[in-house]
Design an enzyme around this catalytic site. Structure first.
Site, mmCIF file in Angstrom:
data_model
loop_
_atom_site.group_PDB
_atom_site.id
_atom_site.type_symbol
_atom_site.label_atom_id
_atom_site.label_comp_id
_atom_site.label_asym_id
_atom_site.label_seq_id
_atom_site.Cartn_x
_atom_site.Cartn_y
_atom_site.Cartn_z
ATOM 1 N N ASP A 1 0.807 -1.217 0.000
ATOM 2 C CA ASP A 1 0.000 0.000 0.000
ATOM 3 C C ASP A 1 0.845 1.273 0.000
ATOM 4 O OD1 ASP A 1 -2.540 -1.210 -0.075
ATOM 5 O OD2 ASP A 1 -2.380 -1.727 2.037
ATOM 6 N N GLY B 1 4.386 1.318 -1.284
ATOM 7 C CA GLY B 1 5.204 1.333 -2.499
ATOM 8 C C GLY B 1 4.381 1.327 -3.775
ATOM 9 N N MET C 1 -3.401 8.521 -0.649
ATOM 10 C CA MET C 1 -4.667 7.947 -0.197
ATOM 11 C C MET C 1 -5.154 8.545 1.128
ATOM 12 S SD MET C 1 -4.171 4.071 -1.428
ATOM 13 C CE MET C 1 -2.745 3.933 -0.402
ATOM 14 N N VAL D 1 -7.627 2.943 1.551
ATOM 15 C CA VAL D 1 -7.096 2.170 0.437
ATOM 16 C C VAL D 1 -8.258 1.364 -0.139
ATOM 17 C CG1 VAL D 1 -5.240 0.648 -0.287
ATOM 18 C CG2 VAL D 1 -5.044 1.886 1.871
ATOM 19 N N ALA D 2 -9.020 1.989 -1.030
ATOM 20 C CA ALA D 2 -10.199 1.343 -1.633
ATOM 21 C C ALA D 2 -11.137 0.843 -0.532
ATOM 22 C CB ALA D 2 -9.797 0.255 -2.608
ATOM 23 N N ASN D 3 -11.132 -0.438 -0.235
ATOM 24 C CA ASN D 3 -12.088 -0.997 0.723
ATOM 25 C C ASN D 3 -11.653 -0.835 2.181
ATOM 26 O OD1 ASN D 3 -10.083 -2.939 -0.314
ATOM 27 N ND2 ASN D 3 -10.884 -4.260 1.304
ATOM 28 N N TYR D 4 -10.373 -0.512 2.414
ATOM 29 C CA TYR D 4 -9.802 -0.624 3.749
ATOM 30 C C TYR D 4 -9.322 0.725 4.257
ATOM 31 C CZ TYR D 4 -8.388 -4.423 6.880
ATOM 32 O OH TYR D 4 -8.308 -5.328 7.897
ATOM 33 N N TYR E 1 -6.656 2.667 7.111
ATOM 34 C CA TYR E 1 -5.601 2.649 8.126
ATOM 35 C C TYR E 1 -5.575 4.013 8.808
ATOM 36 C CZ TYR E 1 -3.896 -1.503 5.717
ATOM 37 O OH TYR E 1 -3.801 -2.740 5.147
ATOM 38 N N ASP F 1 14.642 6.466 12.080
ATOM 39 C CA ASP F 1 15.985 7.028 12.047
ATOM 40 C C ASP F 1 16.187 7.730 13.386
ATOM 41 O OD1 ASP F 1 18.286 8.428 11.695
ATOM 42 O OD2 ASP F 1 17.731 9.321 9.771
HETATM 43 NI NI NI Z 1 -7.144 -6.976 7.765
#
Ligand code: NI
Length: 664
Positions: A331, A333, A340, A411-414, A416, A473
């Site tokens: 998601d 790269g 998004m 991300v479309a259906n999901y 984060y 880092d």
């Molecule tokens: Ni899941």
């Protein structure tokens, strides 16, 4: 004087601590002129200038696309020079490709004079997927007679209710005849009503394969052609209030009130809160990133991290059947968390006294696109910070408060939701919440799904894993650090330990990149400490921060599997490398259509020294998602997190000075 001494030196001018931005005691020349800080993301105007310069000097026209344009972040040496008063060249990096030939290029554009200062052909690389392509592909497919015919065989004729969702590929899974194309494969979904949830109804067994370069349908894989039945069971996959069967429950209002405002301040993109200070960045790929995180300790602003971000996310679906074997999402790269990122709304996404920052990115023509309210900054009450009840002096208790910097990604259906939280005791917590709608498939009457959980009538959600790679880092009191594996050991019973109670801690320095490849070990409660050997605390020991490894799990992928070969990073919990400005992407610069992981495994094959070095930690954590009915039709957030906690960084609890509330 070496850098670490300079940075850790008591009484050093905080503004001169490498990378920690000006706090008013030191004005760099470009700050004085009102120019952006060298780490500030590109502005809308700068995106336009990059596209215009490449159009003028390299002939980029409408047949080209921009995959990404971002600030060429100055490296640490340049930032030190900036703090010393030198001008830092402001440059942008653009990845673009010619749609006619498929050839991709990497360009560097100087923003001082709008010139193209580098132009490099990217051989055999496919730039990231873009949102423009996603939408154009959906439009193309929904208007394609071949897809309409395939859907009509299944009794679906209203193409306005159809949604296609194109996914990227792993090269090893691309049919030979399509190798070298900018290829994608798609799911097909169907809304039960106009505002129904498309992801409620899978059109199982139907997958268009597309050439995104020409934006053309190559073929449709159709299980009906193999004689597999594709009837549609009755499911309840809706979540809108007007579409769910039960009435809404009663809930009384809950208000968060900060009548005197929040206690953080934002100066440009420099965020200060209590003892914490950091600079907020944003780009197309990582979304939010945190620069130059430091903690004010008396007169000193002590560096903790130079840069914190998510560098990759790998989501293999653990289902080898025709509907899912290609489904391994990168998601970050392949698509980019920044691209998004979605707008946040006060009262819904975040409660309390909120400050939002917009994010500016761009489309594939290089035109700027603003995401309003992309980053949320706010404070939260977090229960009790510390407490003691004494028979003589009574109860002493402090409320914990944390500063939260967050952003949400769809991300479309999901979804984060990413939260970086800073605590009064010097701890940093990074939490990710996964929500949204799971991918589902139908299965035939009389069978059971082996690779997923039953979530509705003859509907299953495949098991999958969300591996997130955090790039940490860290600069603990300076750049020169060593990472130790720290673990507990119960000593055997002997004359010195007659009751078998002896427990000791073993700290083992990780000297090379091979030693830096670390796996979690529950038996010894393994964790990792990042230590500055040259900076001592008041007790005489080197200062450090511990990476507390929560949310990690084994890959459980065969080394020969295409998914693992593209993402060897998931094979270890922790990797440690010496800082290199160009080592940013653990699965390679371009994971889209990749066959091998050209990032961490290749870099670490050099087996460089990581002892007393400017170390970068790559921590792999996430969610091992064994799906369940309660995750359907929309998933209550599942949370995962890890912590960075001071270990001997301070001489004692650094939160003794937090005032009681209400005041005594
Ligand atoms: Ni899941």
């Amino acid at each position: 004087m070496n850098t670490s001494e300079q940075q850790a030196a008591p009484g050093a001018d905080p503004a001169r601590i490498a990378g920690v931005g000006s706090v008013g005691r030191h004005i760099a020349p470009d700050d004085a002129a009102g120019a952006p800080h060298p780490l500030d993301p590109l502005t809308a105007e700068e995106f336009r200038r990059v596209a215009a310069a490449l159009g003028r000097d390299r002939g980029l026209d409408a047949s080209w696309r921009f995959a990404s344009i971002e600030l060429a972040e100055p490296d640490k040496a340049a930032l030190r020079a900036h703090l010393a008063g030198s001008l830092v060249r402001r440059e942008a990096v653009a990845i673009c490709w010619n749609r006619a030939t498929g050839q991709a290029y990497r360009a560097v554009v100087s923003l001082a004079d709008d010139t193209v200062v580098a132009w490099q052909e990217l051989t055999g690389q496919q730039p990231n997927m873009t949102l423009d392509e996603w939408h154009e592909c959906d439009e193309m497919l929904r208007n394609h007679p071949q897809l309409a015919a395939a859907l009509a065989r299944r009794g679906i004729t209203d193409m306005r209710r159809v949604l296609t969702d194109v996914w990227a590929y792993g090269a090893a899974l691309v049919p030979e005849r399509y190798r070298g194309l900018r290829i994608g494969w798609s799911d097909v979904w169907y809304r039960a009503s106009e505002d129904g949830n498309p992801y409620a109804h899978s059109v199982t067994g139907l997958h268009p394969v597309v050439d995104l370069g020409r934006m053309a349908l190559l073929e449709i894989e159709d299980s009906l052609d193999d004689g597999t039945a594709a009837d549609r069971p009755e499911v309840m996959g809706e979540y809108l209030p007007q579409l769910i069967p039960a009435p809404l429950r009663e809930v009384k209002p809950l208000h968060i009130s900060q009548p005197e405002g929040a206690s953080f301040s934002l100066d440009g993109r420099l965020l200060s809160w209590q003892n914490w200070q950091m600079r907020l960045g944003f780009n197309y790929r990582e979304g939010l990133l945190l620069h130059t995180v430091g903690f004010r300790d008396g007169q000193r602003l002590r560096p903790i991290a130079h840069r914190l971000s998510f560098a990759e996310m790998i989501v293999p679906y653990r289902d080898p059947t025709p509907d899912h074997y290609r489904r391994t999402a990168f998601d970050i790269g392949e698509w980019g968390l920044g691209f998004m990122t979605t707008s946040l709304e006060r009262g819904c996404d975040c409660l309390g006294e909120i400050t939002y920052l917009d994010a500016v990115l761009h489309d594939t023509a290089g035109e700027p696109r603003t995401i309003p309210n992309a980053i949320c900054i706010h404070e939260e009450d977090h229960g009790v910070l510390w407490k003691h009840v004494d028979a003589a002096s009574g109860t002493e208790v402090r409320r914990s408060r944390r500063l939260v910097v967050s952003f949400h990604v769809t991300v479309a259906n999901y979804e984060y939701l990413v939260y970086w939280r800073f605590y009064q005791d010097g701890s940093i917590e990074c939490e990710v919440q996964a929500t949204g709608i799971m991918v589902t498939s139908y299965f035939p009457e009389g069978s059971q799904p082996p690779y997923g959980a039953l979530v509705d009538q003859r509907t299953y959600a495949p098991f999958h894993q969300h591996f997130i790679v955090a790039r940490l880092d860290l600069d603990i009191d300076g750049q020169v650090n060593t990472v130790y594996a720290t673990q507990s050991q119960a000593l055997p019973v002997d004359s010195a330990n007659p009751y078998g109670l002896g427990l000791v801690v073993q700290d083992t320095p990780l000297r090379t990149e091979s030693e830096g490849k670390q796996d979690y070990d529950w038996q010894v409660q393994r964790a990792w400490k990042v230590v500055n050997e040259t900076a001592r605390n008041g007790l005489g020991n080197p200062v450090g921060y511990k990476l507390v490894p929560t949310g990690c799990f084994p890959a459980m992928l065969d080394p020969s599997s295409p998914a693992f070969r593209r993402a060897e990073v998931v094979g270890h919990t922790l990797w440690v490398t010496p800082y290199r400005a160009d080592e940013r992407w653990p699965c390679g610069d371009f994971p889209n259509l990749s066959e091998h992981d050209s990032g961490l495994p290749r870099w670490t094959a050099q087996n460089r020294s990581i002892e007393n070095a400017d170390v970068v930690l790559w921590y792999v954590f996430g969610i091992h998602h064994i799906t369940r009915p309660e995750d359907w039709p929309v998933m209550p957030v599942d949370s995962t997190s890890f912590w960075l906690k001071p270990v001997g960084f301070f001489d004692r609890n650094p939160a003794l000075d937090v005032p009681p509330s209400p005041p005594h």
